[in-house]
Scaffold this motif. Structure first.
Motif, PDB file in Angstrom:
ATOM      1  N   GLU A  99      36.477 -20.597   6.857  1.00 17.15           N
ATOM      2  CA  GLU A  99      35.054 -20.660   6.540  1.00 17.15           C
ATOM      3  C   GLU A  99      34.816 -21.466   5.259  1.00 17.15           C
ATOM      4  O   GLU A  99      33.903 -22.293   5.197  1.00 17.15           O
ATOM      5  CB  GLU A  99      34.460 -19.248   6.388  1.00 17.15           C
ATOM      6  N   THR A 159      28.355 -28.628  15.016  1.00 16.38           N
ATOM      7  CA  THR A 159      28.836 -27.258  14.896  1.00 16.38           C
ATOM      8  C   THR A 159      27.690 -26.270  14.728  1.00 16.38           C
ATOM      9  O   THR A 159      27.761 -25.147  15.214  1.00 16.38           O
ATOM     10  CB  THR A 159      29.820 -27.155  13.714  1.00 16.38           C
ATOM     11  N   THR A 196      26.249 -24.209  17.706  1.00 15.13           N
ATOM     12  CA  THR A 196      26.951 -23.085  18.314  1.00 15.13           C
ATOM     13  C   THR A 196      27.496 -22.069  17.327  1.00 15.13           C
ATOM     14  O   THR A 196      27.901 -20.983  17.730  1.00 15.13           O
ATOM     15  CB  THR A 196      28.144 -23.594  19.152  1.00 15.13           C
ATOM     16  N   ASN A 197      27.526 -22.399  16.042  1.00 13.41           N
ATOM     17  CA  ASN A 197      28.146 -21.515  15.067  1.00 13.41           C
ATOM     18  C   ASN A 197      27.117 -21.040  14.041  1.00 13.41           C
ATOM     19  O   ASN A 197      26.527 -21.861  13.341  1.00 13.41           O
ATOM     20  CB  ASN A 197      29.300 -22.245  14.368  1.00 13.41           C
ATOM     21  N   TYR A 223      33.866 -26.001  15.288  1.00 11.77           N
ATOM     22  CA  TYR A 223      34.363 -24.986  14.360  1.00 11.77           C
ATOM     23  C   TYR A 223      35.299 -23.991  15.051  1.00 11.77           C
ATOM     24  O   TYR A 223      36.371 -23.675  14.553  1.00 11.77           O
ATOM     25  CB  TYR A 223      33.186 -24.241  13.720  1.00 11.77           C
ATOM     26  N   GLU A 224      34.883 -23.494  16.205  1.00 15.23           N
ATOM     27  CA  GLU A 224      35.632 -22.431  16.866  1.00 15.23           C
ATOM     28  C   GLU A 224      37.040 -22.863  17.268  1.00 15.23           C
ATOM     29  O   GLU A 224      37.991 -22.110  17.117  1.00 15.23           O
ATOM     30  CB  GLU A 224      34.873 -21.918  18.100  1.00 15.23           C
ATOM     31  N   SER A 227      27.431 -19.641  11.121  1.00 18.72           N
ATOM     32  CA  SER A 227      27.737 -20.023   9.734  1.00 18.72           C
ATOM     33  C   SER A 227      27.361 -21.470   9.470  1.00 18.72           C
ATOM     34  O   SER A 227      26.817 -21.800   8.412  1.00 18.72           O
ATOM     35  CB  SER A 227      29.223 -19.826   9.430  1.00 18.72           C
TER      36      SER A 227
END
Length: 183
Positions: A52, A100, A103-104, A25-26, A106
């Motif tokens: 997002e 994802t 680490t994320n 994602y990042e 959301s």
């Protein structure tokens, strides 16, 4: 060549799934996703509004859980493990969320929402105990997400080397116990 609105959205979502899976994602950017889809980045924003929202759309999925009544009670654990293996192998959205979600925040929240909304009702119906259903579903989730993480992301050699039936034989009894044993 002009595409319809639905075709354009589908192309964007396909590119987003691939980019999120490859970069996480990042590191995935709207510009890179648009480049993969061969469209202007403004089109991505027009259809999805933000990174997002694009991620949420790219990772929307139905676990397609079997109906409780369609499974023989004594094989529920095995059938669900086999079902989840099939879903992980055939739906890249699940693998994107898993990769994802580690680490994320959301993505992790999205994963929690999907599993809670779809697995808790199944656990409640199978166990006949709505009060313990969230706990039961949570424990099943630990098994299927842990299995998926080790088999498809970390690629732990002994787990990857196991055949599907062997995985089902090992993990199925735990899922069975979580769903049907008295709390």
């Amino acid at each position: 060549m002009r595409r319809s609105s639905e075709e354009t959205k589908a192309v964007i979502l396909g590119a987003a799934r691939e980019r999120f899976a490859a970069d996480g994602y990042e590191r995935a950017t709207i510009r890179a996703i648009a480049g993969d889809a061969r469209i202007d980045p403004a089109m991505v924003m027009r259809y999805f509004g933000s990174k997002e929202r694009l991620f949420a759309a790219a990772c929307a999925f139905d676990l397609a859980l079997p109906a409780p009544g369609a499974m023989p009670r004594e094989r529920v654990g095995e059938l669900l493990v086999a079902h989840f293996l099939e879903r992980w192998e055939s739906d890249e959205a699940l693998q994107i969320l898993l990769r994802t979600g580690v680490t994320n925040p959301s993505a992790a929240e999205r994963m929690r929402e999907i599993f809670a909304a779809q697995l808790v009702p199944l656990a409640a119906e199978l166990s006949g105990d709505p009060e313990s259903a969230p706990r039961r579903a949570g424990l099943v989730t630990t098994q299927v997400l842990g299995l998926a993480l080790c088999r498809f992301v970390l690629e732990i050699p002994p787990v990857v080397a196991m055949g599907r039936e062997e995985v089902v034989r090992w993990v199925g009894p735990s899922v069975q116990r979580y769903l049907l044993d008295p709390a």
